[in-house]
Design an enzyme around this catalytic site. Sequence first.
Site, mmCIF file in Angstrom:
data_model
loop_
_atom_site.group_PDB
_atom_site.id
_atom_site.type_symbol
_atom_site.label_atom_id
_atom_site.label_comp_id
_atom_site.label_asym_id
_atom_site.label_seq_id
_atom_site.Cartn_x
_atom_site.Cartn_y
_atom_site.Cartn_z
ATOM 1 N N ASP A 54 0.822 -1.204 0.000
ATOM 2 C CA ASP A 54 0.000 0.000 0.000
ATOM 3 C C ASP A 54 0.858 1.257 0.000
ATOM 4 O O ASP A 54 1.943 1.303 0.586
ATOM 5 C CB ASP A 54 -0.902 -0.003 1.239
ATOM 6 C CG ASP A 54 -1.891 1.133 1.250
ATOM 7 O OD1 ASP A 54 -2.795 1.138 0.385
ATOM 8 O OD2 ASP A 54 -1.766 2.017 2.114
ATOM 9 N N GLU A 87 0.705 -0.566 -5.148
ATOM 10 C CA GLU A 87 -0.268 0.505 -5.309
ATOM 11 C C GLU A 87 0.551 1.792 -5.451
ATOM 12 O O GLU A 87 0.967 2.387 -4.467
ATOM 13 C CB GLU A 87 -1.211 0.592 -4.109
ATOM 14 C CG GLU A 87 -2.377 1.539 -4.363
ATOM 15 C CD GLU A 87 -2.661 2.483 -3.191
ATOM 16 O OE1 GLU A 87 -3.630 3.247 -3.295
ATOM 17 O OE2 GLU A 87 -1.922 2.478 -2.211
#
Length: 530
Positions: free
Chosen positions: A336, A389
Amino acid sequence: MPNKYKEIQEKFTSENFIDTSKPVWNYSLLTDEDIRNFQNGTNYNLYVKFGSHSIQVNGVWGMYFCVWAPNATFVFVTGNFNDWDKVSHPLTPRWDRSGIWEGFIPNFNLGELYKYHIVGYQNRVTEKGDPFANFWELKPLTSSITWDMHYDWEDDDWMKNRNKNNALNAPWSIYEVHLGSWQRPDAFNEHKYNTYDQIRERLVPYVKEMGFTHVEFMPLTEHPYDGSWGYQTTGYFATTSRFGDPQGLMRLIDAFHQEGIGVILDWVPSHYPYDSHGLYMFDGTHTYEYADMRKGFHPDWNSYVFNYKRGEVKSFLISSARFWFERYHIDGIRVDAVSSMLKLNYSRKEGEWEPNEHGGDGNLEAIHFIKDLNEMIYRDFPDVQSIAEEATDWPGVSRPTFSDGLGFGMKWMMGWMHDTLDYFKRDPVYRKYHQNDFTFSMMYYYDENFMLPISHDEVVHGKSPLLFKMRVIYGKICQSQVIFTYMWTHLTANFCLWEANSDKLPNGTINQNWIGFYLNTTATQAHKPA
């Protein structure tokens, strides 16, 4: 006695006198090589010895504790076992100035609550959970729990053949799910959860019936705040106790594998919260985070950034990633907020950040960490994938490190998502003037191994489900189908579609759920980062 400890224990007991008259026996499982690698940022299996481990010393069963607190003056173990006495069970600092405190407490049972009572920098006192704990109390309680991680896996067929299912040239159809809201047992009580076993009984057949190849869990690492969806982690080696114990998650993953479905886990090495029982100011000062808040504080999430320059922190994080692959058999990890790690000026105005030694805005330490992370993953687990991401134009995100890339297997195609949603939000009458939004991704789709997402971030905080983004009064379903067809037929789309359905109620109705889809679009030839 586990074989992995036997040789070390025999060597330690033959060379050292163990004072069994004290409440905490002087004892160590660590070797000189362990310490060197830990400090150099190359010890990637810290979880084998750090934390709490049930072992036998001199014929007595108990618990070995090992924690890194380099700025501490004293470290004590406190818990139910000693009526939460803060100073009766002191750990011993190692003689090598590594900042590691350790010791063996006899007759300490599994399933016991405990914390570290730390007298730290400038005599600041903190009470912390164990950074390496495998299980924590259910929030709002914050103690760590000693636990046995044994589990008899029954997914041999999947593990032997998953290199075909997880390859870059295989079809990927991913269902993303937030376990805290999927078919919650009480739609009006956000603090009531299904257990891992209840989720297994409902989610596995649903994903199987819908034809998905993989499921992606939003973070299941322990976290204090439900509203973060797990993206503010306090326990990097623990599955959240909201849904049960570690073996409950293992049974869930095992069940998916037995049905031929891979499992991806969202993982957050970019920042962590300031909760008092967590990593922030662990021993009274900045131990895990940068001391310079121009690098150490994250303004977007009011959280703190790992100090990627410290070898010990790097060992901690890469060990965490390795832990989930080894102990939980996951098939992929979605890292993330990679953009926030790469850029020193991420969400910072001029004057709020300091350039690197070359005058640029890249966080060189984070870049090295990411490369080492991905090299470990593909070296030790060549049949899994690492997914970034990442929302900038940073080059080579999904290219091998030997080609000067970051080493991820795939990257979210965030630009495609934003452009496509902007296009479909427009009135169809005016879309012909904005064809560039629809086609621009075709200019760069070969640059990376892209995965096409419609992320959960696009349907929360009032952004509405995909269906309601359509500007047409009638035909919203048809317009949504056009988006999905576009994803399937994107120029390099040789993979499938996923659906994320949150808040699906037990009676089958939909409670303002999101519907989102991934499409994995990679180059035709798979690559394996170094």
